[in-house]
Structure formats: structure tokens, C-alpha cells
Write an enzyme that holds these catalytic residues in place. Structure first.
Site, PDB file in Angstrom:
ATOM      1  N   LYS A 118       0.859  -1.188   0.000  1.00 17.43           N
ATOM      2  CA  LYS A 118       0.000   0.000   0.000  1.00 17.43           C
ATOM      3  C   LYS A 118       0.887   1.227   0.000  1.00 17.43           C
ATOM      4  O   LYS A 118       1.971   1.211   0.581  1.00 17.43           O
ATOM      5  CB  LYS A 118      -0.902   0.008   1.244  1.00 17.43           C
ATOM      6  CG  LYS A 118      -1.941   1.111   1.278  1.00 17.43           C
ATOM      7  CD  LYS A 118      -3.107   0.909   0.324  1.00 17.43           C
ATOM      8  CE  LYS A 118      -4.058  -0.143   0.797  1.00 17.43           C
ATOM      9  NZ  LYS A 118      -5.303  -0.234   0.031  1.00 17.43           N
TER      10      LYS A 118
HETATM   11  N1  GLU Z   1      -7.121  -0.154  -3.153  1.00 18.15           N
HETATM   12  C1  GLU Z   1      -7.889  -1.316  -3.453  1.00 18.15           C
HETATM   13  C2  GLU Z   1      -7.966  -2.222  -2.245  1.00 18.15           C
HETATM   14  O1  GLU Z   1      -7.884  -1.757  -1.136  1.00 18.15           O
HETATM   15  C3  GLU Z   1      -7.441  -2.007  -4.721  1.00 18.15           C
HETATM   16  C4  GLU Z   1      -6.008  -2.463  -4.756  1.00 18.15           C
HETATM   17  C5  GLU Z   1      -5.583  -2.959  -6.124  1.00 18.15           C
HETATM   18  O2  GLU Z   1      -6.388  -2.980  -7.032  1.00 18.15           O
HETATM   19  O3  GLU Z   1      -4.414  -3.309  -6.231  1.00 18.15           O
HETATM   20  O4  GLU Z   1      -8.177  -3.399  -2.348  1.00 18.15           O
END
Ligand code: GLU
Length: 427
Positions: A118
Site C-alpha cells: 500500500k
Molecule cells: N485499493 C484497493 C484495495 O484496497 C485495490 C487495490 C488494487 O487494485 O491493487 O483493495
């Protein structure tokens, strides 16, 4: 020897934020009950790498402002790191580390060949002009460039970011390596190699999981009244897709305002109004605060805003019998326990909001192959993955006589632990 190394690496909870501690509490609670080799605990709960970057940007008024960014890579035991980038004033290192760990469990639970990561930049995207946002995104991308890539770490949208921002990530990375690399980022617009259905995918996944759970109770979506907290990408599409299938959306909210209508809210009209005005304030209906929404008269509550909104203070007032987590980490462990004691069923984030990263995976595969799917294929493959994940969690909950969060964590942690065990240590 291993024992000593893991002891030294063991995270020190007191020095971390509450959200980080909560994420670890959920992990520890399940890990302890799993009969796994304790020496892997630190490896599983410690991020593999966290990069802090400083991004000096020329603002429109000529000033230079420095923004702090992070990329936390939690685990790549099962494949490249994968997870979103968020733009928010509350972003901090603990938050991205905790969210990266949640992403590892989520990706493992829906069985994607990814680890978890993240990223985030401390900023208020609503206060930045398009030009400032572009310069910030390009600088942040170039700063994290050494650790991202189609086979290393693949960012995507999260709170405060969107397809335009992913387009700048794609372009910056591609310019620097000298050719277009579609696989470096997901959540791109369809014209730039994005996947059909990616934008609504998280909301669609919420709908599939909730519908599947209701079917185990011999209920249909048309039998339930739903309150949705948060009207961003997740909340809006979840509400819209649920309403299309007969559910009554009795309440919606965004940061500053909300709406309650026991007869059901017209989600398409509310969506149009929100896009034009940036608020729900001014729409016809009873206005309601975010806190009031959590405690409103409904059958299903979908917290789809930010983390830590369902706390011990609000849990006793929640009337919904089902909480389906659209956001990442919306429920604190104390509230989780209180809700379970009150007989509320919790469909955990790592299951119910995994639709977004699942279609990100489809987008990555399509980009690597330069072969693009039609929407029918995207949605039906998404449905298969989400429903299979629900069935596995449901079966584990039955078998272990536990709640859905514990069941989901047990499956996810055991998959990551198994990958670690099989790979062993390098060197
Ligand atoms: N931000 C989204 C999540 O929390 C998607 C992450 C992604 O598509 O890599 O799952």
C-alpha cells in the site's frame, strides 16, 4: 538462532498507531489459534520493505511545497506486491504498513498470485489543482520507481486517487524505462489499457458477497434495507448495484452530509447530484450525519468510507444485523467483539471489498497479454472468484465454529504461511 532473530524483529505495539495495533491484533488473534510454527510470526506480520519519499512540487502560485509519500510492501511470498495508493491528509507510515498487511491477506483470500502493498501521499487531493496533482503523482512515481514494476509491485487506486492519477503513474514509469509498460499499474482508464468493469469492481464484489451471504439465510437482496456509509467509488457503486437488484437503500452519506429515506433513495440521481456538487447536501430527503447513519434503522450496514468508523462507541447503537465492510479496516477490534456478542454477522473487508483488486488482477493479465476481455467475461470471472471465496470462508466458519473474520484470516494466513514455508529462507 531463528528464535532470537524473530524475537529481535518482533514489532513493538506501543510505538505504533491504534490502527496498526488493530491490524496486528486481528492477525495475532487468529495466528495464535492456528497451530503454526511461532518462528514465522514476525516474518508474517512485519513489512518486507517500507520506503519514505519526499516530493517537492512547484505549486501553481510559484511556491515549492514538499509532500511526504510512502510505499509499504508487506509480503511477496505469493507473487509481486500489489495494492493501492491513497491521497489523504491522514496518511502516515503506520497506516500504509497496516493497510499493506491487510492487502496481503485480502489477495491471498481471493487466491490472487500477489503479495500485499500500500502506498500513500500526505495531501488533500481536493485542494490540489490538476496541474499540482499531476506534478505530485509524477514525482511520487519517480521516487518509488526503484521498487515498483510489472513483476515487482503494481500500484492501483485507493481513497483519493483515480484513473487519471493511474494514467500519470503509467506514463511516468513508461517514459523512464523507454516503453509503455501496461502491467505497472492497474485502475487505468479503459482507453489506456484499463479493464472494463474495474471502476465499479469493488462495489460489485460487495454486492456479490452480500447476495451470497443472504442466500445462506434464505433471503434475497429485495428483502433488505441497506445503509451505506461513504459515497466514493466503493459506496456509490455498491449502493447502485444493490438497488438495481431490488435492495432498498435507506441511507447514504459522504464526509460532510448524508440522507435517510425509508422508502429508498434514488442512487442514480444522488450520484449525479454528488458528481455535480461534491456533496449530498441539498438533495431532497431527511438529512443525516455519518454517526446517525451508522445507527439508523436498517438490516445491513455497509461502512465504505475510511478505517475506524465503527468503534466501541457506536457499536451498541447499530441496529443492522449484518455489517458488510466496503472500506479497509472500518471496524475496530473492540467494536467487532461487541457486534459479534450482539449477534451481528460481520462480512470482513478482506472478503467483501476484494472485488477491486480482483479486477485489477484481470487488468494486469490483460495488459501483459495485450488481449482485452469483454465486460461479460470480467463480471462473470469476478463473480466466480468472489462467490468461491465466500463459500470457502463460510465452510471454514462452519467447520471451526467461528466468525467470518476469523475464518477469512485463517484461510489467508495459512496460504501465505504455506508459501513462506515452501520457499524457505534465502540464502
Ligand atoms: N485499493 C484497493 C484495495 O484496497 C485495490 C487495490 C488494487 O487494485 O491493487 O483493495
Amino acid at each position: 538462532m531463528t528464535e532470537r532473530i524473530t524475537d529481535r524483529l518482533a514489532p513493538h505495539p506501543e510505538s505504533h498507531s491504534k490502527f496498526w495495533q488493530n491490524a496486528h491484533l486481528y492477525f495475532d488473534r487468529v495466528y495464535q489459534s492456528m497451530n503454526l510454527d511461532p518462528t514465522w510470526r514476525s516474518v508474517l506480520s512485519t513489512p518486507k520493505r517500507v520506503l519514505t519519499v519526499s516530493c517537492p512540487i512547484r505549486m501553481d502560485d510559484g511556491r515549492i511545497q514538499v509532500f511526504t509519500g510512502y510505499r509499504a510492501q508487506h509480503s511477496n511470498a505469493r507473487g509481486p506486491f500489489k495494492g493501492g495508493i491513497r491521497y489523504d491528509t491522514a496518511v502516515n507510515m503506520d497506516e500504509v504498513m497496516a493497510l499493506a498487511m491487510l492487502q496481503t491477506w485480502k489477495n491471498a483470500l481471493v487466491d490472487l498470485p500477489y503479495g500485499g502493498a500500500k502506498g500513500g501521499v500526505v495531501c488533500d487531493p481536493r485542494k490540489l489543482s490538476m496541474g499540482e496533482k499531476e506534478r505530485l503523482t509524477r514525482r511520487y512515481t519517480s521516487e518509488i520507481m526503484p521498487i515498483i514494476g510489472p513483476m515487482e509491485d503494481i500500484p492501483a487506486p485507493d481513497a483519493g486517487t483515480d484513473g487519471q492519477i493511474m494514467s500519470w503513474v503509467l506514463d511516468t514509469y513508461s517514459m523512464m524505462i523507454g516503453h509503455q509498460a501496461l502491467g505497472v499499474v492497474t485502475g487505468k482508464p479503459v482507453t489506456l489499457g484499463g479493464s472494463l468493469g474495474r471502476e465499479e469492481a469493488t462495489g460489485r464484489g460487495v454486492m456479490y458477497v452480500l447476495r451470497k451471504f443472504l442466500s445462506t439465510q434464505n433471503k434475497k437482496l429485495s428483502d433488505v434495507r441497506i445503509a451505506v456509509q461513504g459515497f466514493g467509488n466503493v459506496g456509490f457503486h455498491a449502493a447502485r448495484l444493490l438497488a438495481e437488484r431490488g435492495a432498498t437503500i435507506v441511507a447514504i452519506s459522504e464526509r460532510a452530509s448524508g440522507l435517510f429515506d425509508e422508502g429508498g433513495i434514488d442512487i442514480d440521481a444522488a450520484g449525479r447530484f454528488y458528481r455535480e456538487n461534491g456533496t449530498l447536501n441539498g438533495l431532497e430527503g431527511d438529512s443525516i450525519s455519518n454517526e446517525e447513519l451508522l445507527a439508523c434503522e436498517c438490516d445491513v450496514l455497509i461502512p465504505a468510507a475510511m478505517e475506524n468508523t465503527v468503534t466501541a462507541a457506536v457499536a451498541p447503537h447499530i441496529k443492522a444485523r449484518i455489517v458488510c465492510e466496503g472500506a479497509n479496516g472500518p471496524t475496530t477490534p473492540e467494536a467487532d467483539e461487541m457486534l459479534r456478542e450482539n449477534g451481528v454477522t460481520l462480512l470482513p473487508d478482506i472478503l467483501s471489498n476484494a472485488g477491486g483488486v480482483t479486477v485489477s488482477y484481470f487488468e494486469w493479465v490483460q495488459g501483459l497479454e495485450n488481449f482485452f476481455w469483454d465486460i461479460k467475461r470480467v463480471n462473470s470471472e469476478l463473480q466466480i472468484i468472489m462467490e468461491r471465496a465466500f463459500d470457502q470462508v463460510n465452510a471454514k466458519a462452519d467447520e471451526a465454529d467461528c466468525d467470518y473474520r476469523t475464518a477469512a484470516y485463517t484461510i489467508a494466513i495459512s496460504r501465505v504461511a504455506e508459501a513462506l514455508r515452501l520457499k524457505g529462507l534465502f540464502p
